[in-house]
Design a protein around this motif. Sequence first.
Motif, PDB file in Angstrom:
ATOM      1  N   ALA A  22      39.910  33.269  41.434  1.00  9.72           N
ATOM      2  CA  ALA A  22      39.047  34.437  41.272  1.00  9.72           C
ATOM      3  C   ALA A  22      39.868  35.635  40.819  1.00  9.72           C
ATOM      4  N   ASN A  23      39.306  36.422  39.894  1.00 18.01           N
ATOM      5  CA  ASN A  23      40.071  37.511  39.300  1.00 18.01           C
ATOM      6  C   ASN A  23      39.169  38.695  38.942  1.00 18.01           C
ATOM      7  N   SER A  24      38.118  38.900  39.734  1.00 19.73           N
ATOM      8  CA  SER A  24      37.111  39.907  39.419  1.00 19.73           C
ATOM      9  C   SER A  24      37.665  41.324  39.346  1.00 19.73           C
ATOM     10  N   TYR A  25      38.790  41.579  39.998  1.00 18.61           N
ATOM     11  CA  TYR A  25      39.351  42.929  40.039  1.00 18.61           C
ATOM     12  C   TYR A  25      40.747  42.999  39.421  1.00 18.61           C
ATOM     13  N   GLN A  27      43.163  40.908  40.334  1.00 19.79           N
ATOM     14  CA  GLN A  27      44.111  40.624  41.410  1.00 19.79           C
ATOM     15  C   GLN A  27      45.140  39.553  41.063  1.00 19.79           C
ATOM     16  N   LYS A  33      40.146  40.618  33.808  1.00 13.67           N
ATOM     17  CA  LYS A  33      39.328  40.367  34.999  1.00 13.67           C
ATOM     18  C   LYS A  33      38.526  39.065  34.889  1.00 13.67           C
ATOM     19  N   GLU A  34      38.990  38.146  34.079  1.00  7.60           N
ATOM     20  CA  GLU A  34      38.332  36.847  33.945  1.00  7.60           C
ATOM     21  C   GLU A  34      38.929  35.858  34.952  1.00  7.60           C
ATOM     22  N   ASP A  35      38.058  35.032  35.578  1.00  5.20           N
ATOM     23  CA  ASP A  35      38.566  33.999  36.478  1.00  5.20           C
ATOM     24  C   ASP A  35      39.437  33.012  35.694  1.00  5.20           C
ATOM     25  N   GLY A  59      40.571  41.621  47.531  1.00  9.95           N
ATOM     26  CA  GLY A  59      40.563  41.615  46.071  1.00  9.95           C
ATOM     27  C   GLY A  59      41.828  42.223  45.496  1.00  9.95           C
ATOM     28  N   ASP A  88      41.160  50.349  39.670  1.00 13.75           N
ATOM     29  CA  ASP A  88      41.682  48.994  39.730  1.00 13.75           C
ATOM     30  C   ASP A  88      42.891  48.861  38.805  1.00 13.75           C
TER      31      ASP A  88
END
Length: 288
Positions: A22-25, A27, A33-35, A59, A88
């Motif tokens: 997961a990469n919504s932010y 991280q 911000k793509e998974d 996150g 972010d």
Amino acid sequence: MEREPSASGAAPAAAALLAWGANSYGQLGLGHKEDVLLPQQLDDFCKPECIRRITGGGGHSAVVTDGGSLFVCGLNKDGQLGLGHTEDVLYFTSCRSLLGCPIQQVACGWDFTIILTESGQVLSCGSNSFGQLGVPQGPRRCVVPQAIELLRERVVCVAAGLRHALAATASGTVFQWGTGLASSGRRLCPGQTLPPFLTAKEPSRVTGLENSKATCVLAGSDHSASLTDAGELYVWGSNKHGQLASLAAFLPKPQKIEAHCFQNEKVTSVWSGWTHLVAQTGLLWLRA
């Protein structure tokens, strides 16, 4: 994550830092911000062989280098990255306010961060809505790491959960702060007075551990744990998923997991997930 020495005499493989999921932010520190479905290598901000620890929160992510530098990325709406703003961050970025202050360990909670310096001082940043920063009179959020002044003894280990945090001192005392466990405790233990450390917004000594010396503390979403120098594991908080190896739905005070659960072996290391624990003994691995 901590590096372990090579068990063989062969030259170790070249170190690499990889990220996926997961990469919504942002991280993962990959610049977007793509998974990410497969591991992707990061090598722009730090030599992988120089990394001492890696940790992640709700996150956001943090990396501590061998030199004690702190790099952070990801969700930052409450200032949990400690960079002085609330935007972010998509790449691992140096926490410049801590330059010259070597970092030993970082614990990432849901929307806050607890930082342990090599000198044993504890700092915090991010949301303080539930007292999880350990600064009761402070603002509802802090965008630059601030010292938790009430922790006066040298600290050797920190942990962060959903809305609570812990610290173990050099003398083996455990402190907890943040009210994250209190709501579950009131619901699951009706009519029972909860111990002060479950409702404290400043470091409060965890009662029930007076006859043991803690070497490590851990936190999940709604539970806490402490490993002692005798290889005993104490747990408290929510047991919704059986993570505390107890029949009780909630343990308001620390309870030792009996030795027979670990085949009478001493526990040498423990790791906590969001709703589970993993323990390593001298001979084998066990999961609760």
